[in-house]
Design a protein around this motif. Structure first.
Motif, short mmCIF file in Angstrom:
data_model
loop_
_atom_site.label_atom_id
_atom_site.label_comp_id
_atom_site.label_asym_id
_atom_site.label_seq_id
_atom_site.Cartn_x
_atom_site.Cartn_y
_atom_site.Cartn_z
N THR A 17 39.33 -52.59 110.41
CA THR A 17 37.93 -52.23 110.19
C THR A 17 37.66 -51.85 108.74
O THR A 17 36.50 -51.82 108.32
N LYS A 18 38.71 -51.54 107.98
CA LYS A 18 38.54 -51.16 106.58
C LYS A 18 38.58 -52.37 105.64
O LYS A 18 38.36 -52.22 104.44
N LYS A 100 30.09 -53.84 96.34
CA LYS A 100 31.47 -53.42 96.05
C LYS A 100 31.56 -52.75 94.68
O LYS A 100 32.31 -51.78 94.49
N GLN A 101 30.80 -53.27 93.71
CA GLN A 101 30.84 -52.71 92.37
C GLN A 101 30.16 -51.34 92.30
O GLN A 101 30.57 -50.47 91.52
N LEU A 102 29.13 -51.15 93.12
CA LEU A 102 28.39 -49.89 93.11
C LEU A 102 29.04 -48.81 93.95
O LEU A 102 28.80 -47.62 93.75
N GLY A 295 39.65 -60.91 105.85
CA GLY A 295 39.29 -60.18 104.65
C GLY A 295 40.51 -59.57 104.00
O GLY A 295 41.63 -59.69 104.48
N TYR A 296 40.29 -58.87 102.89
CA TYR A 296 41.43 -58.25 102.20
C TYR A 296 41.33 -56.74 102.29
O TYR A 296 40.24 -56.16 102.42
N ASP A 297 42.48 -56.11 102.27
CA ASP A 297 42.54 -54.66 102.37
C ASP A 297 42.13 -54.02 101.04
O ASP A 297 42.56 -54.47 99.97
N PRO A 298 41.31 -52.98 101.09
CA PRO A 298 40.89 -52.31 99.84
C PRO A 298 42.08 -51.66 99.15
O PRO A 298 43.03 -51.22 99.80
N LYS A 299 42.02 -51.62 97.83
CA LYS A 299 43.13 -51.02 97.07
C LYS A 299 43.11 -49.53 97.18
O LYS A 299 42.08 -48.90 97.27
#
Length: 299
Positions: A17-18, A100-102, A295-299
């Motif tokens: 979910t993340k 994502k940038q904000l 999707g990809y996992d957030p860093k």
């Protein structure tokens, strides 16, 4: 000590979910939804452009099937897919990328920022997708015309080329003002409202980030989007399908619709919601499944 070592080496379960969506997932999700909802979109266009005696959704569906068979409900599908892969992919890409940038520290965006971002994304996507939208409306409405007056586009690319070849680049973007305006409101209703509703319900702790939550939030967002966009949608369809010189501008189109009362702006409201509701639900269900699985996992 060995038992502790074994436990430490066990990899943590990935929280799907993340995961963060890739920029093109929204376009793919919208295209998948279009494959399911296209017959409803076609019937909505027919209801909005009918002249004289008005008939209902079921009667219109029967009329189309009698005239062109069951596959007649899928007239213009290639143009619908082309529209989603231009219009929807653009607006989702802008919205998700800028968001994502904000939001780098995990703090949710304020709702007003989501509205502003969705409005900008919708305007850009609406303008970029106008040529495909024009061809989409024409291909869906073609079967209503006498055979000698039909445009008979083979597919979306053929339609785009023929419009440009015979009518020019300006006509390819005919109705761009209305399409862009509509896209602003539908994107606010869909993306910004879905995002905000989902954020609120997850914060309550009573709902998890799962299929039921995606369905609940998306059907609500679809209802809001329909309410915001129906008058503009009716005018956009009329302008795009008008004969050359039929309307001098949007105001002339609005006056023509208003002759039969204000409810003329909401002609086809029920089929519009029946179409936009499922389309919104399926778009976000496909989008969320793509996000959680690919999707990809957030860093």
């Amino acid at each position: 000590m060995s038992n502790v070592t074994v436990k430490e080496n066990i990899p943590k379960a990935v929280d799907r979910t993340k995961r963060v969506a890739k920029w093109y997932f929204g376009g793919f999700g919208s295209a998948g939804a279009a494959c399911v909802t296209h017959p409803l979109d076609l019937l909505k266009v027919h209801l909005q452009t009918q002249q004289g005696a008005n008939i209902g959704l079921i009667q219109m569906a029967v009329k189309v099937v009698k005239s062109d068979g069951l596959l007649g409900l899928y007239n213009g599908l290639s143009a619908s897919l082309c529209r989603q892969l231009s219009y929807s992919m653009t607006r989702f890409a802008i919205y998700e990328t800028v968001k994502k940038q904000l939001v780098k520290d995990g703090t949710p965006m304020p709702f007003y920022q989501k509205i502003l971002l969705a409005g900008f994304a919708g305007a850009t996507g609406g303008f970029f997708g106008t040529p495909a939208d024009l061809v989409n409306v024409r291909m869906q409405n073609d079967i209503k015309l006498p055979k000698e007056q039909r445009r008979n586009y083979k597919h979306a690319i053929d339609g785009l080329w023929l419009v440009y070849k015979h009518e020019g680049l300006k006509k390819s973007f005919g109705g761009a003002t209305m399409a862009t305006s509509r896209a602003v409101f539908v994107t606010i209703g869909q993306l910004a409202c879905y995002d905000q509703i989902k954020q609120v319900v997850l914060m309550t702790g009573f709902m998890k980030d799962n299929l039921f939550t995606h369905f609940t939030c998306s059907i609500t967002a679809g209802a809001i989007a329909t309410l915001l966009t129906q008058p503009l949608d009716v005018m956009k369809t009329r302008v795009m399908n008008a004969k050359p010189g039929q309307y001098s501008g949007l105001s002339a189109c609005a006056l023509d619709i208003a002759k039969n009362g204000p409810m003329g702006f909401f002609k086809g409201f029920i089929p519009a919601f029946v179409r936009l509701g499922p389309q919104t639900v399926l778009t976000f269900i496909f989008f969320e499944q793509l996000r959680m699985n690919f999707g990809y996992d957030p860093k």
